[in-house]
Structure formats: C-alpha cells, structure tokens
Design an enzyme around this catalytic site. Structure first.
Site, PDB file in Angstrom:
ATOM      1  N   CYS A  79       0.833  -1.202   0.000  1.00 35.85           N
ATOM      2  CA  CYS A  79       0.000   0.000   0.000  1.00 35.85           C
ATOM      3  C   CYS A  79       0.870   1.254   0.000  1.00 35.85           C
ATOM      4  CB  CYS A  79      -0.985  -0.041   1.167  1.00 35.85           C
ATOM      5  SG  CYS A  79      -2.371   1.107   0.974  1.00 35.85           S
ATOM      6  N   HIS A 167      -3.722  -5.242   0.604  1.00 35.71           N
ATOM      7  CA  HIS A 167      -3.177  -5.716   1.884  1.00 35.71           C
ATOM      8  C   HIS A 167      -3.236  -7.241   1.959  1.00 35.71           C
ATOM      9  CE1 HIS A 167      -2.684  -1.857   4.026  1.00 35.71           C
ATOM     10  NE2 HIS A 167      -3.658  -1.448   3.225  1.00 35.71           N
ATOM     11  N   GLU A 169      -2.041  -9.087   4.255  1.00 37.09           N
ATOM     12  CA  GLU A 169      -2.024  -9.548   5.644  1.00 37.09           C
ATOM     13  C   GLU A 169      -3.411  -9.722   6.240  1.00 37.09           C
ATOM     14  OE1 GLU A 169      -1.522  -4.981   5.875  1.00 37.09           O
ATOM     15  OE2 GLU A 169      -1.107  -6.626   4.494  1.00 37.09           O
TER      16      GLU A 169
END
Length: 510
Positions: A79, A167, A169
């Site tokens: 990001c 993202h 994660e």
C-alpha cells in the site's frame, strides 16, 4: 543467528498483522519504525514496507532512504510502501476520485511471476487507500491489476523488489498468505525454522546471558502470560527467580488461594502478598478509567519495591507484557500510530525503583504465548485460561471502587465463568467476564419494588486480542445465567449481554 524479516512501520493499523502472518510461516519478524531502523546485518533476509495513514503527497509524509536495501535485499512495499517506492523513483501517484476501500478482484495476474505464484485470476484482495499509482517508474513492470486499480502489483526489473497496492495480511485477501509465503520463502529464501520450541530455546539462552547470576522478581497473576514468562525465566535462572503473587483485592472470587495452590507443582519460588487494603485505598473516590489504571500501576510498583527490598541484591523486574499491551499503550515502534489505553505493566518504572525490566514475551501475541507454553511442557489447564486484565475487576467496575461493588462483581463473575465451564462453552470463548454498570434499575422481586445494580456479561472470540467478535452464546444459556445471577447475587436485578466487536469497541469496557 536467527534469520528474520524486517517490517518497516509507517503507522498502518495493519502493520502488526503483517508481522503475525510472517510468523505463521515459521519465520521470525521484527517491526521497526521508519525513523528508528536497526542495523541491517546478515540475519535480515528481506524487508517489508507497511501501509500508512499518510499520503505520499503530504508534506509531512514519512520518508525513507532506500539506499541500504533496494536492490541489495528482497523488498516488498505494501500500500503506502508501494506508493512511496513508485513516487520516489519517478512514477505518478495521485489522489483517487473515490476512496478505494474494501473487496476487489484481480483481473490480470502474471502467474509466471514469483510473487504471484499460486494466486489465481479473480482472487479477492482487500484495498484500503485514498491514493492510486497512476503510472509506474521506468523499469517497473505490472504483475497484477483489478478492474479499478491498474497498478495492483509491480516488480522492479532485475531486482527482487515488489510493490502491491492491496493488503495481503488481512483475512479478506483470500490468497494473501500465499503471496507472503512466495515473498518470504521463495524470494527471501527463509528456512521457516522459527517455531515455538525454537523461540523458547533461544529466549532461555538469551535470558541466561542477559541475567547471569542476578536475581529477578516477577509478578505472577495466574494467567497465561505471567505463567509462560515465569517458566522461561525459571528454566534460565532457577531459584534466582522470585515470583510474587499480589492480592490486589480486585481478583476473581477465591483466585488468590487457587493460584498459589496451582503453582506448587511447577517448582516456582513463589510468595503470596496480601495488599488488598493498599490498592483499595488508592482507588477511593476515583472514577476515571485512566486514573484507576495509573493508580493500580503505581501501587503495583510500590508493592514490588517493598518485596524486592526484602530479597537481597535483586536487580531485575520480570513482567509478562505481550505485544498487544505494548501496541495499545504506546506506538510499539515509536512510529506514527495511536495510543488506545495504558496498561498497568507498560511504560517504565519510577526513578526510585532501581530495577531493570526483563520481558521475555514482549514481542509475542497471545496465541504465540500459548504455543510457546505448550512447547515447554505447561498443561492445557493453565494455557487454556482466559485472559484477565492486569488491573483486575477495577476496570470492570465502571465508576468508583468500593468493597461492596467488588463483592457483587466477584459473585456475578464466578457464576458466569462456572456456567461456561459446566455447559462446555469455556473453551469456545477467548475471554469472558462481567461488568458492573454505574446505573441502578427498577425491578420487581416478589411483591416488592427493587432499585438495584445492572450488570453486563461479555464473551468474545479472538486469536491475539487485537481484534475480537462477540460470542453467540445460546439464548438458553444466557437466560440461565441471568436467572442465577439475579437470584443469587444480592444487589443485582438486571443482566444484559454485550454484542460489540473490537473494533470499534475494546474487549474491556475501560
């Protein structure tokens, strides 16, 4: 030397999740602020740049010098990290017409690229950004796009340098762990040797070297964190560890006696200290949640100072601090992240107490603490205990603290926790407890009108305490608990159930 991935924190709410995901791959990770970086030595196998609440276009945007890593170590920008790379090397980053937040799907994937291996077309990803990379610098090539985001992922030609706009994660990125594995294992060549047992062995060795023949006092609460911390220290220094269990008057019903009994078989050098009056006196008339926490922390340290002086030549204070405690109290890395609340065992010691702090679990999440505990032989009975806040029932009694309020809440809490156990629900819940509300409500008992306290029951599911959802306990069970509490606890005539998630709420009410 332990191989590791360095995560450079630009202040994203998701930075800690990146660290956890890397550790799920059995690779050690460390999070460091962009403005406080460690030495990059041969143990560092790769670097990940986090997201950020800032825009790269802001005048005060976090800055980073790539000279030490770009082209020299594998690098992945997430990001903001990807945008900052693109912006720095000649690409164009601009504010999006609409905020790109939420689910998206990849409609172009270069499956021959090592980062995208095993990430299929139409894979769901999670976007959270206000800027977009409109064009990449020379020698940057696209490796993934979505319908609305052309530059969803890129690689620098002839380098192990990558950037992704989404993202990986977060849970909603369905192939995010695969992508991180591609980077950490395939690109960085990590051996995936960081296991709970390896952490325990490394930590015990490090504690031996750090402490030597010095003496340590440690606050033992009966919870998972302090238990695992105590056993790691015990394995390192044996009888030079002096465990102190303090009764602060804010424990669960009969907790003081049961904890002392539970630890007899572990061989710990433990002393019980009755300090109820000191804590309750310090809390008289205090209603502010932060001031209550600070008062408890102050007395906690004072009690330990007294006990440390009773042991000759103590040099260290051991604590069971874990990562969520640190993250919520202050920025974990000195980076631009927010303080949520202070924790009683975070923030340093007063000047008069000349002890150094040792925190074996400071960089572990709760689920990791349990796995480490299992690896050193602790029983499931100990490791499966729900978390309990350091300040105890003080932060579950909204408003000021009195002995009568403590009695009421202890009785309510005991009925709730015992009920979860007897109905086979305890292990389905991550944390549970009762909250005494600062309101009285009208009720009817027999032919009489009552005006008594209301209590809230709270039960959540989680893995690490960073996020949590309320547990959908059976209505029949909740009805039974309400009936038992109102009938058995004098002073309570109403029971409610908390159905708030974290975020936006926190697990505790204060």
């Amino acid at each position: 030397m332990q191989e590791k991935i360095i995560i450079i924190d630009f202040g994203s709410q998701y930075t800690q999740l990146i660290g956890r995901r890397v550790r799920e791959l059995n690779v050690y990770s460390e999070i460091h602020s962009y403005n406080n970086l460690p030495e990059i030595d041969e143990s560092v196998k790769g670097v990940i740049l986090s997201g950020s609440p800032f825009s790269v276009l802001d005048e005060n945007a976090p800055q980073y010098n790539f000279d030490r890593i770009k082209g020299k170590l594998p690098l992945l920008g997430v990001c903001y990290g990807a945008q900052y790379m693109s912006h720095t090397f000649g690409g164009k980053v601009a504010s999006s017409n609409t905020r790109e937040y939420g689910r998206a799907h990849l409609n172009m994937v270069d499956e021959s690229n090592v980062l995208m291996k095993g990430v299929p077309m139409n894979s769901q990803v999670w976007m959270s950004h206000g800027d977009s990379i409109n064009s990449v610098p020379p020698h940057f090539k696209l490796i993934a796009s979505t319908e609305d985001v052309k530059v969803a992922a890129f690689q620098v030609e002839q380098e192990d340098t990558f950037g992704i706009q989404f993202h990986p994660e977060v849970y909603h990125t369905t192939d995010g762990l695969q992508l991180l594995k591609n980077f950490v294992v395939e690109v960085c060549k990590c051996e995936q040797s960081w296991t709970p047992a390896a952490f325990a062995d490394t930590t015990i060795t490090a504690l031996k070297q750090k402490i030597g023949s010095d003496k340590v006092v440690l606050g033992l609460s009966g919870g998972v964190d302090s238990t695992v911390a105590a056993m790691l220290l015990h394995n390192a220094i044996g009888k030079n560890l002096y465990c102190i269990f303090v009764d602060n008057g804010l424990l669960r019903k009969n907790e003081f006696e049961s904890v002392l009994e539970r630890y007899k078989h572990l061989g710990l050098n433990i002393k019980g200290v009755d300090a109820k009056d000191r804590f309750l006196t310090a809390l008289v008339g205090e209603s502010d949640p932060e001031k209550k926490r600070k008062a408890i922390g102050r007395v906690f340290i004072e009690v330990f100072d007294d006990e440390a002086n009773a042991v000759t030549d103590v040099k260290w204070l051991g604590q069971g601090t874990i990562y969520p405690d640190v993250i919520e109290s202050v920025s974990a890395t000195g980076g631009p992240s927010a303080t949520i609340k202070s924790h009683h065992n975070v923030g340093g010691l007063p000047d008069f107490m000349k002890l150094e702090v040792v925190e074996p679990l400071r960089l572990l999440f709760k689920d990791e603490v349990r796995r480490v505990g299992a690896s050193i032989g602790l029983s499931q009975d100990l490791l499966g205990r729900h978390p309990f806040p350091g300040p105890g029932l003080a932060i579950r009694i909204l408003g000021d603290i009195t002995p009568e309020k403590v009695r009421i809440l202890q009785e309510v809490d005991a009925i709730f926790i015992d009920g979860l156990r007897s109905d086979g629900l305890y292990d389905e819940v991550w944390q549970a407890g009762a909250i005494l509300l600062p309101v009285q409500t009208v009720g009817v008992m027999g032919d009489e009108r009552t005006y008594e306290q209301a209590v809230a029951l709270r039960a959540v599911s989680s893995t690490d305490g960073m996020t949590a959802d309320w547990c959908h306990l059976p209505y029949e069970f909740l009805a039974k608990m309400s009936n038992q509490i109102i009938n058995k606890v004098k002073g309570v005539n109403r029971v409610v159930y908390d159905i708030s998630s974290k975020p936006p709420a926190t697990i505790e009410w204060e």
